[in-house]
Enzyme design. Structure first.
Site, PDB file in Angstrom:
ATOM      1  N   GLU A  16       0.809  -1.225   0.000  1.00 43.92           N
ATOM      2  CA  GLU A  16       0.000   0.000   0.000  1.00 43.92           C
ATOM      3  C   GLU A  16       0.841   1.274   0.000  1.00 43.92           C
ATOM      4  O   GLU A  16       0.557   2.218  -0.734  1.00 43.92           O
ATOM      5  CB  GLU A  16      -0.966   0.021   1.193  1.00 43.92           C
ATOM      6  CG  GLU A  16      -2.288  -0.693   0.948  1.00 43.92           C
ATOM      7  CD  GLU A  16      -2.184  -2.203   1.067  1.00 43.92           C
ATOM      8  OE1 GLU A  16      -1.146  -2.697   1.540  1.00 43.92           O
ATOM      9  OE2 GLU A  16      -3.146  -2.898   0.682  1.00 43.92           O
ATOM     10  N   HIS A  62     -11.577  -4.162   8.849  1.00 44.32           N
ATOM     11  CA  HIS A  62     -12.013  -4.020   7.457  1.00 44.32           C
ATOM     12  C   HIS A  62     -13.249  -3.121   7.365  1.00 44.32           C
ATOM     13  O   HIS A  62     -13.980  -3.178   6.386  1.00 44.32           O
ATOM     14  CB  HIS A  62     -12.332  -5.388   6.837  1.00 44.32           C
ATOM     15  CG  HIS A  62     -11.125  -6.229   6.584  1.00 44.32           C
ATOM     16  ND1 HIS A  62     -10.368  -6.760   7.598  1.00 44.32           N
ATOM     17  CD2 HIS A  62     -10.529  -6.618   5.437  1.00 44.32           C
ATOM     18  CE1 HIS A  62      -9.354  -7.455   7.074  1.00 44.32           C
ATOM     19  NE2 HIS A  62      -9.434  -7.377   5.772  1.00 44.32           N
TER      20      HIS A  62
END
Lengths: 325, 441
Positions: free
Chosen positions: B175, B244
């Site tokens: 990321e 999440h």
């Protein structure tokens, strides 16, 4: 590509001498102005490391891009950025390269392919790979030089970037400037296996004596050839030595004064090249003295102009948060 | 006296179309709003209505005509409706308006005559990416599993085939690196759209998003721009636990230099994504997994752009303003129905854009309703609702008859258990209760 604003460099090795000397004198002046309280905050000098950027950039051509860390005055000068604009930025003046909003760590000159100037250790590494991605997408065969220190090499995003750069075959040349001492020196020198790490990701690597500008140039030429041919990324580790502390706030107590002095005496990149040029008969003492004078004048003029320049107006505070369209 | 009825444009880009059908015959009386013809392009169908009363004169372009240029006179209209003749008994009967799937939520604000069909958010996003990549070759998408795997939520489905691996770039799970790489490409003038598989993972890249993307324009005194979009599913998805289900809205909206949008409706998903891609600044584009498959009733949206920074009014009402955004809008709209049944007319505002935030739209509504409740799925402290309440209070203090209420996600990491997760998210009943409270009912 915009022309150099650092003055005409003589051809060949004398040009390398002049470029290194300009960085040295500029940084010495910056150190002085810092001592006088005219430059504030963090100021990371490049003194001792001049051969690295000078040697690497001697293999660059128009269209190539470069990005570095907060220790970036030398890279800005090597890119041909105006010394007065850099010095004014260090003093936080309106005429500074970033209008006084960036400071020492945040110099930029996109027209000369110089993209900063980043204060987060290692963050410029993926950004540099992105500059390379843009070049690749546009079908150029330009090379992006990504400079970072030995401490930055410990950052996770550097490893991530090796992985992506290798997977996408990006035209990027990573240059690790291993100056032997991470900030504060709390760890005993640079981390192990700086090149082995890159090698593990499948990148070709090459080490070089970063105090020898001609050696750096030789390695740079090979590396650039590889990258420009579309063969993907390449990593160079230049082993160098910074004479000053990590920043002006670092007294560098992790090494003896003697060590730095010995280094300076025996390995200084500028003195070494000067001695070689004279010994080889490649330059006359007078010609080198003339360069010394010229460089000093450029730096003095930059400092005088910066000191005389205005601070940014209050209206600058809210400008450039967003692009003006 | 006769005026010319001209071939309409379905979009600014339309140059010609097919006149598929006349619904009226020469001599028919027409009223404003009557559907008189159907126009088609390869992308959309439009029912074309009369804008003035009169009697249809000569039809200049018969039905079935192809490639009729925009602005070509297609019929004459006589302004003598009073003497309108008898309608031709052989004229084709006017068809009943077509309807989309029953589950689709009708979006407000489109002209009544415009043909609408259902559009799901996922397809709206995909169409936005497709159109922008087609329009501008500097636009590219990058993320995990977005190419041959077609995207973890199929938003990028088909893009690899259409644009190739040079512009639909699969990256390893990195990321920080791929965000920084996108930023570097944006500095150099490309227009990257970086996808996070989940906005929770963007925290890995927050340094690049803030320190590099948001600040460089300012730090460089305006010399470097960063036209990049970071997008992906944000917030609660349904039983995925705390790591999440992160809502990045307030975090991102805190940062000067970033722009933040969080569409609810399909047309906004499309129009805001296209606008975000064209924007010169970094935009955090928040989506939500629960909305991807949701259908909205919208007209064909050819090159549809929604400007950043403007709220949208879903329904008007004079008793209380409900201001929400993102998936919380579903609870807000449901609450408005319930409140209406109780005699409380709620004005419903979808903020859509969180930075810049359209404070004035909410303040203007509050000057009318005198009461306000903010609704969001994110956390309360330092939230969008808290900031909005402060700004609206400043802007419309003298008009307020009650403290501004707020409905937020519970102040906890998102729990996994079904019962707890339901408790952690704002429900319509919570919004109704807060609205009643604001109305002292």
């Amino acid at each position: 590509m915009a022309a150099r604003e650092t003055g005409e460099a003589p051809a060949g090795d004398i040009g390398l001498y002049r470029d290194m000397l300009l960085i040295r004198r500029f940084e010495e002046k910056a150190g002085q102005l810092y001592g006088m309280g005219l430059i504030a905050g963090f100021c990371h000098l490049y003194i001792g490391q001049e051969a690295v950027v000078t040697g690497m950039e001697s293999a660059a051509r128009d269209g190539d891009q470069r990005i570095t860390s907060y220790r970036g005055h030398g890279h800005a000068l090597a890119a041909g950025m105006a010394p007065a604009a850099i010095m004014a930025e260090l003093l936080g003046r309106e005429s500074g390269a970033s209008g006084g909003k960036g400071g020492s760590m945040h110099l930029f000159d996109p027209a000369r392919g110089f993209w900063g100037g980043h204060g987060i250790v290692g963050a410029q590494v993926p950004i540099g790979a992105g500059l390379a991605l843009a070049q690749k997408q546009r079908g150029t065969n330009d090379v992006t030089f990504v400079y970072f220190g030995d401490a930055a090499a410990d950052q996770g995003q550097v490893a991530e970037t090796y992985r992506v750069a290798q997977a996408l075959a990006l035209p990027v040349l990573f240059v690790i400037e291993n100056n032997s001492y991470p900030a504060g020196g709390g760890l005993s020198g640079a981390g192990p296996g700086l090149l082995d790490r890159a090698k593990a990701y499948g990148l070709p690597v090459q080490g070089v004596d970063g105090m020898d500008v001609r050696a750096v140039r030789g390695v740079a030429e090979d590396a650039v050839l590889h990258v420009r041919a579309g063969k993907g990324p390449y990593v160079v580790e230049a082993r160098t030595y910074r004479y000053r502390g990590h920043s002006m706030a670092d007294p560098a107590k992790y090494r003896t004064r003697d060590e730095a002095a010995r280094m300076r005496e025996s390995r200084d990149p500028i003195d070494s090249l000067r001695a070689s040029l004279l010994a080889e008969g490649a330059a006359e003492e007078d010609a080198l003295r003339a360069i010394d004078r010229e460089v000093k004048e450029i730096v003095s003029a930059a400092a005088d102009a910066a000191r005389a320049a205005e601070a940014p107006g209050d209206d600058a505070l809210h400008r450039h948060v967003y692009a003006e369209v | 006296m006769a005026t010319e009825i001209r071939m309409p444009a379905l979009s600014p880009a339309m140059e010609e179309g097919r006149l598929a059908r006349w619904f009226v015959a020469e001599g028919d009386a027409v009223e404003p709003g009557d559907v008189i013809a159907e126009i088609e392009t390869d992308k959309a169908t439009l029912e074309f209505e009369a804008v003035a009363a009169g009697r249809l004169g000569r039809i200049l372009v018969p039905e079935g005509s192809e490639a009729v240029k925009v602005d070509t006179p297609i019929a004459l209209l006589h302004a003598d409706a009073a003497v309108a003749g008898t309608a031709d008994p052989n004229a084709a009967p006017r068809p009943a308006p077509r309807r989309g799937r029953g589950t689709a939520l009708a979006e407000p604000g489109w002209p009544a005559h415009v043909h609408r069909g259902p559009l799901i958010v996922r397809e709206a996003l995909r169409a936005a990416l497709f159109e922008e990549m087609q329009r501008d070759e500097s636009v590219f998408v990058m993320g995990e599993e977005i190419g041959s795997a077609e995207g973890p939520y199929r938003v990028t489905q088909g893009l690899l085939d259409a644009f190739g691996s040079g512009r639909v770039i699969d990256v390893p799970v990195t990321e920080a690196a791929f965000s920084g790489i996108g930023i570097g490409a944006a500095f150099a003038g490309q227009r990257p759209v970086v996808e996070f598989m989940n906005m929770s993972f963007a925290l890995q890249a927050m340094d690049q998003i803030v320190n590099s993307a948001a600040f460089t324009h300012y730090m460089s005194g305006g010399r470097i721009a960063c036209p990049i979009v970071f997008r992906g599913p944000n917030g609660a998805a349904g039983r995925v636990g705390a790591q999440h289900a992160m809502c990045l809205a307030a975090w991102a909206a805190h940062v000067p230099g970033l722009k933040v949008v969080y569409p609810f409706a399909a047309s906004d998903a499309k129009g805001l994504l296209k606008a975000a891609i064209r924007d010169p600044d970094p935009v955090i584009f928040l989506e939500n997994e629960r909305l991807y498959g949701r259908a909205f009733e919208v007209p064909a949206l050819d090159d549809h752009l929604v400007p950043l920074g403007r709220a949208r009014t879903w329904r008007e009402g004079g008793d209380v303003t409900l201001a929400g955004y993102g998936p919380a809008m579903a609870a807000v709209l449901e609450a408005a129905d319930t409140l209406a049944a109780e005699g409380i007319a709620a004005e419903v505002i979808d903020l859509r854009s969180l930075r810049p935030l359209d404070v004035e739209a909410v303040a203007a509504s509050v000057r009318k309703t005198h009461r306000c409740v903010t609704v969001e799925e994110g956390w309360p402290q330092g939230g969008i609702g808290a900031y909005l309440a402060a700004e609206v209070t400043r802007a419309a203090f003298d008009w307020l008859d009650a403290p501004i209420g707020s409905v937020t996600g519970a102040d906890v990491p998102m729990p996994y258990a079904e019962t707890l997760e339901e408790l952690a998210l704002p429900r319509a009943a919570d919004v109704v209760a807060a609205a009643r409270h604001a109305c002292y009912r």
